[in-house]
Design an enzyme around this catalytic site. Structure first.
Site, PDB file in Angstrom:
ATOM      1  N   ASN A   1       0.882  -1.166   0.000  1.00  0.00           N
ATOM      2  CA  ASN A   1       0.000   0.000   0.000  1.00  0.00           C
ATOM      3  C   ASN A   1       0.915   1.209   0.000  1.00  0.00           C
ATOM      4  OD1 ASN A   1      -1.858   2.010   0.456  1.00  0.00           O
ATOM      5  ND2 ASN A   1      -2.216   1.487   2.615  1.00  0.00           N
TER       6      ASN A   1
ATOM      7  N   LYS B   1       0.326   4.301  -0.405  1.00  0.00           N
ATOM      8  CA  LYS B   1      -0.227   5.542   0.159  1.00  0.00           C
ATOM      9  C   LYS B   1       0.104   6.720  -0.764  1.00  0.00           C
ATOM     10  CE  LYS B   1       0.122   3.357   4.624  1.00  0.00           C
ATOM     11  NZ  LYS B   1       0.163   3.492   6.050  1.00  0.00           N
TER      12      LYS B   1
ATOM     13  N   HIS C   1      -9.378   2.132   4.446  1.00  0.00           N
ATOM     14  CA  HIS C   1      -8.122   2.210   5.193  1.00  0.00           C
ATOM     15  C   HIS C   1      -8.294   3.186   6.361  1.00  0.00           C
ATOM     16  CE1 HIS C   1      -3.991   3.082   6.225  1.00  0.00           C
ATOM     17  NE2 HIS C   1      -3.698   1.912   5.689  1.00  0.00           N
TER      18      HIS C   1
ATOM     19  N   GLU D   1      -6.502   5.436   7.466  1.00  0.00           N
ATOM     20  CA  GLU D   1      -6.159   6.836   7.171  1.00  0.00           C
ATOM     21  C   GLU D   1      -7.326   7.544   6.484  1.00  0.00           C
ATOM     22  OE1 GLU D   1      -2.520   5.876   5.196  1.00  0.00           O
ATOM     23  OE2 GLU D   1      -1.651   5.327   7.136  1.00  0.00           O
TER      24      GLU D   1
ATOM     25  N   GLU E   1      -5.888  -4.330  10.347  1.00  0.00           N
ATOM     26  CA  GLU E   1      -4.831  -3.358  10.598  1.00  0.00           C
ATOM     27  C   GLU E   1      -5.119  -2.598  11.890  1.00  0.00           C
ATOM     28  OE1 GLU E   1      -2.630  -2.428   6.644  1.00  0.00           O
ATOM     29  OE2 GLU E   1      -4.143  -0.910   7.005  1.00  0.00           O
TER      30      GLU E   1
ATOM     31  N   GLY F   1       2.355   2.397  10.652  1.00  0.00           N
ATOM     32  CA  GLY F   1       3.388   3.414  10.484  1.00  0.00           C
ATOM     33  C   GLY F   1       4.052   3.831  11.783  1.00  0.00           C
TER      34      GLY F   1
ATOM     35  N   SER G   1       3.092  -2.096  10.250  1.00  0.00           N
ATOM     36  CA  SER G   1       4.533  -2.246  10.500  1.00  0.00           C
ATOM     37  C   SER G   1       5.048  -3.662  10.234  1.00  0.00           C
ATOM     38  CB  SER G   1       4.882  -1.790  11.921  1.00  0.00           C
ATOM     39  OG  SER G   1       4.501  -0.433  12.110  1.00  0.00           O
TER      40      SER G   1
HETATM   41  P1  PGA Z   1       2.720   0.286   7.592  1.00  0.00           P
HETATM   42  O1  PGA Z   1       1.311   0.565   6.885  1.00  0.00           O
HETATM   43  O2  PGA Z   1       3.221  -1.040   7.055  1.00  0.00           O
HETATM   44  O3  PGA Z   1       3.592   1.434   7.174  1.00  0.00           O
HETATM   45  O4  PGA Z   1       2.487   0.249   9.054  1.00  0.00           O
HETATM   46  C1  PGA Z   1       0.385  -0.469   6.699  1.00  0.00           C
HETATM   47  C2  PGA Z   1      -0.868   0.093   6.071  1.00  0.00           C
HETATM   48  O5  PGA Z   1      -1.283   1.186   6.473  1.00  0.00           O
HETATM   49  O6  PGA Z   1      -1.479  -0.537   5.195  1.00  0.00           O
END
Ligand code: PGA
Length: 255
Positions: free
Chosen positions: A13, A15, A98, A100, A170, A176, A216
């Site tokens: 992903n 982003k 997601h 976010e 998630e 992140g 992560s």
């Molecule tokens: P990350 O993001 O691996 O940077 O924690 C995962 C995601 O948001 O899909």
């Protein structure tokens, strides 16, 4: 439970990262590194990178996904992109709900549900994201939160369609942040998601759905996470932006 019946899916992903030329360079680097993968490999990329990503990965085992889609076929929705537009450029997957988008852009379970149904109707495979906030975990309501999201996000989605849907668990506190859920925590919630699907549909349907962990995930922790019975893959943010960091996760899922 027979995990071997489900294909592992490792999805990047990206982003809001990578311009079209950077996307091309990253995919060109990735193609030889993952060509023998025994799992599905997907890169979900920003809208403007889709065309070049699809062109660059033509004839390879990397599939391309978008990071969102609207539910209407067309109309006065400035800034949005329809499923028909995504289909026409050759997109196969689409990330929906997601955290976010939920946190920063007012995404709700109702709109995730609309987007999911529209994606499925158009022949796109949705990757529906669910996950609890740290506060919700501390209050010991993780299962309530997840069950609510699964029920609402998949409302009115048929058993046949849910088998084409990927669920990404998630935990919001792990995205992140460098904080990963332990493999036991990931397994516990992924198993709970499968049990919820079994209640809403039936056991056979629940067993057919790919459930990813995201938050992560990296080269160091992926082996342990992916070894878990109900963790069928990963949705990878940060580590998907560097080919050498993404490749070991694909390799781990191919074992
Ligand atoms: P990350 O993001 O691996 O940077 O924690 C995962 C995601 O948001 O899909």
């Amino acid at each position: 439970m027979d995990k071997s019946k489900r294909k592992a899916i490792i999805a990047g992903n990206w982003k809001m990262n990578k311009t079209p030329s950077e996307a091309k360079a990253l995919l060109e680097e990735l193609i030889p590194l993952v060509k023998d993968a025994d799992c599905e490999v997907i890169a979900c990329v920003p809208y403007v990178d889709l065309a070049v990503a699809i062109e660059t990965t033509k004839g390879t085992n990397i599939k391309i996904g978008a990071e969102n889609c609207h539910w209407a076929e067309s109309g006065a929705f400035t800034g949005e992109v329809s499923t028909g537009m995504l289909k026409e450029v050759g997109v196969e997957y689409v990330v929906l709900g997601h955290s976010e988008r939920r946190q920063y852009f007012g995404e709700t379970d109702e709109t995730v549900n609309k987007r999911t149904k529209a994606a499925l109707a158009a022949g796109l495979k949705p990757i529906v994201c669910v996950g609890e906030l740290l506060w919700e975990r501390e209050c010991d309501i993780t299962e309530e939160v997840i069950a609510r999201q699964i029920k609402l996000d998949l409302f009115d989605v048929s058993a046949e369609d849910v088998k084409k849907t990927v669920i990404a668990y998630e935990p919001v506190w792990a995205i992140g942040t460098g904080k990963t859920a332990t493999s036991d925590q990931a397994e516990e919630v992924c198993a709970f998601i499968r049990a919820t699907l079994a209640k809403l549909y039936d056991e056979e349907t629940a067993q057919a759905v790919t459930i990813q962990y995201g938050g992560s995930m990296n080269a160091d922790n992926c082996d342990e996470l992916l070894a878990k019975t109900n963790v069928d893959g990963g949705l990878i943010g940060g580590a998907s932006l560097v080919a050498a960091k993404f490749q070991p996760i694909v390799a781990a899922a191919s074992k």
